[in-house]
Design a protein around this motif. Sequence first.
Motif, PDB file in Angstrom:
ATOM      1  N   GLY A  66      -6.996  27.354 -47.477  1.00 53.09           N
ATOM      2  CA  GLY A  66      -8.331  26.804 -47.624  1.00 53.09           C
ATOM      3  C   GLY A  66      -8.981  27.065 -48.967  1.00 53.09           C
ATOM      4  O   GLY A  66     -10.193  27.034 -49.088  1.00 53.09           O
ATOM      5  N   ILE A  67      -8.151  27.316 -49.994  1.00 55.91           N
ATOM      6  CA  ILE A  67      -8.678  27.536 -51.333  1.00 55.91           C
ATOM      7  C   ILE A  67      -8.818  26.181 -52.002  1.00 55.91           C
ATOM      8  O   ILE A  67      -7.872  25.395 -52.028  1.00 55.91           O
ATOM      9  CB  ILE A  67      -7.743  28.456 -52.163  1.00 55.91           C
ATOM     10  CG1 ILE A  67      -7.601  29.798 -51.466  1.00 55.91           C
ATOM     11  CG2 ILE A  67      -8.279  28.618 -53.583  1.00 55.91           C
ATOM     12  CD1 ILE A  67      -6.508  30.669 -52.062  1.00 55.91           C
ATOM     13  N   ALA A  68      -9.998  25.908 -52.527  1.00 51.82           N
ATOM     14  CA  ALA A  68     -10.232  24.618 -53.181  1.00 51.82           C
ATOM     15  C   ALA A  68      -9.314  24.477 -54.376  1.00 51.82           C
ATOM     16  O   ALA A  68      -9.220  25.385 -55.200  1.00 51.82           O
ATOM     17  CB  ALA A  68     -11.686  24.504 -53.624  1.00 51.82           C
ATOM     18  N   GLY A  69      -8.633  23.350 -54.475  1.00 52.43           N
ATOM     19  CA  GLY A  69      -7.762  23.089 -55.611  1.00 52.43           C
ATOM     20  C   GLY A  69      -8.599  22.719 -56.811  1.00 52.43           C
ATOM     21  O   GLY A  69      -9.349  21.760 -56.753  1.00 52.43           O
ATOM     22  N   GLY A  70      -8.487  23.489 -57.864  1.00 48.39           N
ATOM     23  CA  GLY A  70      -9.266  23.209 -59.065  1.00 48.39           C
ATOM     24  C   GLY A  70      -8.782  21.939 -59.731  1.00 48.39           C
ATOM     25  O   GLY A  70      -7.623  21.826 -60.059  1.00 48.39           O
ATOM     26  N   GLY A  71      -9.673  21.006 -59.924  1.00 48.63           N
ATOM     27  CA  GLY A  71      -9.303  19.752 -60.564  1.00 48.63           C
ATOM     28  C   GLY A  71      -9.336  19.857 -62.071  1.00 48.63           C
ATOM     29  O   GLY A  71      -8.926  18.946 -62.758  1.00 48.63           O
ATOM     30  N   GLY A  72      -9.809  20.971 -62.587  1.00 50.06           N
ATOM     31  CA  GLY A  72      -9.929  21.127 -64.037  1.00 50.06           C
ATOM     32  C   GLY A  72      -8.594  21.378 -64.687  1.00 50.06           C
ATOM     33  O   GLY A  72      -7.565  21.466 -64.032  1.00 50.06           O
ATOM     34  N   GLY A  73      -8.615  21.507 -65.981  1.00 46.26           N
ATOM     35  CA  GLY A  73      -7.399  21.826 -66.705  1.00 46.26           C
ATOM     36  C   GLY A  73      -6.630  20.625 -67.200  1.00 46.26           C
ATOM     37  O   GLY A  73      -5.581  20.768 -67.798  1.00 46.26           O
ATOM     38  N   GLY A  74      -7.096  19.424 -66.881  1.00 46.85           N
ATOM     39  CA  GLY A  74      -6.468  18.240 -67.457  1.00 46.85           C
ATOM     40  C   GLY A  74      -5.237  17.765 -66.729  1.00 46.85           C
ATOM     41  O   GLY A  74      -4.738  16.699 -66.999  1.00 46.85           O
ATOM     42  N   GLY A  75      -4.678  18.532 -65.816  1.00 50.36           N
ATOM     43  CA  GLY A  75      -3.541  18.081 -65.036  1.00 50.36           C
ATOM     44  C   GLY A  75      -2.227  18.024 -65.779  1.00 50.36           C
ATOM     45  O   GLY A  75      -1.221  17.640 -65.216  1.00 50.36           O
TER      46      GLY A  75
END
Length: 129
Positions: A66-75
């Motif tokens: 249930g840890i939110a996946g960080g969308g940051g970092g550019g992928g």
Amino acid sequence: GEGENEGEGPARRRPAAGDASGLLPEVAADVQRMLGSKDLAQLDTMEAEITRTIDRATRRQHREHGIAGGGGGGGGGLGGGGSSASDSEDDGPEVDVDYWTGVLFLLRIARAKAKLRAVQREMIDTHRA
């Protein structure tokens, strides 16, 4: 204290001072032998595959806990599309992230050595000509 890492898998242990891979010495030696037989292109391919494996497993663990996946970092320029594609990619057998992180550490050392050997060969060939 002692025994805290029991049951974590046969290839892992708490890293001792100077042992940054975290792998058992016998396992690390086998991995180093295997990596030493690879050329630079093969090591590059392996590094990309292992990095993807670790990334998928980490996303899976985050989702399961249930840890939110960080969308940051550019992928990183790979995928980055809708969650349904990445969710299906994350399915599959459980991955030992600590083991693969240790292998990746040793692979990067092997890659640096292979790069140095290639540069050395190039320099020797240049001076012979």
